[in-house]
Design an enzyme around this catalytic site. Structure first.
Site, PDB file in Angstrom:
ATOM      1  N   ASP A   5     -38.661  58.075  38.744  1.00 14.35           N
ATOM      2  CA  ASP A   5     -39.736  57.070  38.888  1.00 14.35           C
ATOM      3  C   ASP A   5     -38.784  55.773  38.638  1.00 14.35           C
ATOM      4  O   ASP A   5     -38.300  55.486  37.106  1.00 14.35           O
ATOM      5  CB  ASP A   5     -40.704  56.896  37.891  1.00 14.35           C
ATOM      6  CG  ASP A   5     -41.662  55.836  38.202  1.00 14.35           C
ATOM      7  OD1 ASP A   5     -41.571  55.040  39.317  1.00 14.35           O
ATOM      8  OD2 ASP A   5     -42.630  55.326  37.523  1.00 14.35           O
ATOM      9  N   ASP A  62     -39.632  50.459  44.987  1.00  9.78           N
ATOM     10  CA  ASP A  62     -40.037  51.367  44.220  1.00  9.78           C
ATOM     11  C   ASP A  62     -40.009  52.766  44.651  1.00  9.78           C
ATOM     12  O   ASP A  62     -40.686  52.887  45.601  1.00  9.78           O
ATOM     13  CB  ASP A  62     -41.351  50.887  43.726  1.00  9.78           C
ATOM     14  CG  ASP A  62     -42.264  51.519  42.562  1.00  9.78           C
ATOM     15  OD1 ASP A  62     -41.587  52.050  41.667  1.00  9.78           O
ATOM     16  OD2 ASP A  62     -43.471  52.077  42.654  1.00  9.78           O
TER      17      ASP A  62
END
Length: 490
Positions: A164, A368
């Site tokens: 992430d 992201d």
């Protein structure tokens, strides 16, 4: 604070090779089935999609070669796909479309609320005792769709972690699980059997650094540092802050890697053992390995759940595309975790949309790896949708799909023309979104434009992972830039 007994005393062992095959694939990320189609790259400003080549595949295509073969390269797979080690757990079913978008909305809200304070400071929240945190129903994990297999400790313990770019701290569930541990595919890490594990002291600089990495003040338990991190609505991990040996490959071993040893964890982590933080804070993996990799890493997200991508640490020997272009990291994003971008425009079918520059500067933007659908300022999305619909007016509209309001029914067509969408970034960078990143496919009668609008003009724009599929995305933390190349994987 309650008294607790503290336990006494990671490997990206992922080969990464390129995936070459002739089919472009659109993956329905909330289904067991992969939808694949053959696309012809038109010389015009359109992709040509051939519907008669629509395939269904539930098997993993593990053939790899070439572009990303490098010592420090690791395989990246979708956590719900047949290539995932978590796929072996037949008791777990992948989320539905509605669940996928519900979870995605939770992550978006979390990111936008975190970035709402333009000063970049994160609120310090008092955390209750690690063993007494309520096991809340964490309906929104908000931590991403792609996993890598890593190892922690001596002897190393292989673990599947979600990676992430919007998180900093790396953590995994640990024995003895003093609070609550969700079900994971791998056996939980037991620090007591690792000869190189040690706890971090409450009075250490490393413990104090948790505030910037997680947004929460660390706690102390019998002189041992206690961390907490939270995602989306109520998914969280809390436990002991420790350090141990991290093995990325047989050639890349790092001692004293700082990570969280989770004792109370809740959320929809899909059976993964935890999370790998690739953010910009000092506790992230890129920062902790900066002496060797200089805060450089890259990845390619596969086009479908039945394909394999890669994550590479350090400078690549060569790029998958000769035309990799870099845009500087945005200085408007003051949060130390996220990678900011400066979007300057959007085009559809070769036509630059009439969008005021203030639309993008007011909101700001980040890239992201965990957000599924790209979110745009309302005015920018309205212009994109209007032009896309105008160019697709010959095709029959289909039912809306959750947050996706521009869908088509292609069941009566043999081929369709899809206008190419390009994003423009600061520095003159033009990125044409691949066909696989333009559409989200539920089925042949519900094929949707894979973008959505923010609810407010001031909400941060997010360049999501659907639009990143098959691109080679290069993060150069030391150089303060992000690069994009095409055909990184398939």
């Amino acid at each position: 604070m309650a008294t607790m007994i503290v336990p006494n005393s990671i490997a990206f062992q992922l080969s990464a090779n390129s995936l070459f095959f002739l089919l472009l694939i659109i993956f329905c990320s909330s289904c067991k089935t992969t939808y694949a189609f053959q696309g012809t790259k038109s010389k015009s400003f359109h992709h040509i999609l051939h519907l008669n080549s629509l395939l269904q595949s539930a098997a993993c295509n593990s053939s790899t070669q070439g572009l990303h073969h490098q010592k420090s390269s690791l395989q990246v797979v979708h956590k719900h796909g047949p290539c995932s080690p978590l796929h072996l757990d037949r008791a777990k079913t992948p989320p539905t479309h509605a669940e996928t978008f519900f979870q995605d909305e939770g992550r978006v809200r979390y990111i936008q609320s975190r970035l709402a304070n333009k000063t970049g400071s994160k609120a310090a929240v008092k955390v209750t005792d690690v063993a007494n945190l309520p096991a809340r129903d964490g309906r929104v994990v908000g931590s991403g769709n792609y996993i890598v297999t890593v190892g922690i400790g001596t002897p190393k313990k292989q673990l599947s972690l979600i990676f992430d770019t919007g998180s900093d701290i790396t953590w995994t569930q640990c024995e003895p699980c003093l609070g609550y541990c969700y079900q994971q595919r791998d056996a939980k890490f037991d620090p007591s059997v690792s000869s190189t594990y040690s706890n971090v002291s409450c009075n250490s600089v490393q413990c104090s650094s948790l505030l910037s990495a997680t947004g929460y003040l660390p706690l102390c338990s019998l002189s041992t540092c206690v961390y907490r991190t939270q995602y989306g609505d109520s998914s969280f991990s809390t436990g002991f802050f420790g350090k141990d040996r991290l093995t990325l490959t047989p050639f890349d071993v790092f001692d004293n890697f700082l990570f969280g040893c989770g004792q109370n964890n809740q959320g929809l982590f899909g059976g993964a053992a935890g999370l790998l933080g690739l953010g910009r804070d000092q506790l992230s993996l890129p920062s902790q390995t900066a002496r060797k990799y200089n805060k450089i890493f890259s990845y390619c997200l596969p086009s479908s759940s039945s394909s394999i991508g890669f994550l590479t640490l350090g400078k690549l020997r060569r790029y998958g595309s000769k035309s990799v272009k870099f845009t500087p990291l945005s200085t408007s994003i003051q949060d130390s975790s996220f990678y900011g971008l400066d979007i300057t425009g959007i085009s559809v079918g070769g036509k630059r949309l009439s969008i005021s520059a203030s639309v993008f500067t007011t909101a700001g933007a980040i890239i992201d790896s965990g957000t599924v659908i790209t979110r745009l300022p309302p005015d920018a999305y309205a212009a994109l949708r209007s032009e896309f619909r105008q160019r697709m007016r010959r095709y029959r509209m289909g039912r809306e799909l959750s947050i996706l309001d521009t869908c088509y029914d292609f069941s009566k067509y043999k081929s369709v023309n899809i206008p190419k969408i390009s994003f423009f970034f600061l520095g003159g960078v033009k990125l044409t979104i691949p066909l696989v990143g333009t559409l989200y496919v539920a089925n042949v009668s519900q094929v949707c434009l894979a973008f959505a609008a923010n609810s407010d003009a001031s909400d941060i724009a997010i360049f999501g992972n659907t639009q990143q599929k098959t691109l080679q995305v290069i993060y150069d933390g030391a150089g303060g830039r992000v690069g994009f190349g095409t055909k990184g994987c398939y």
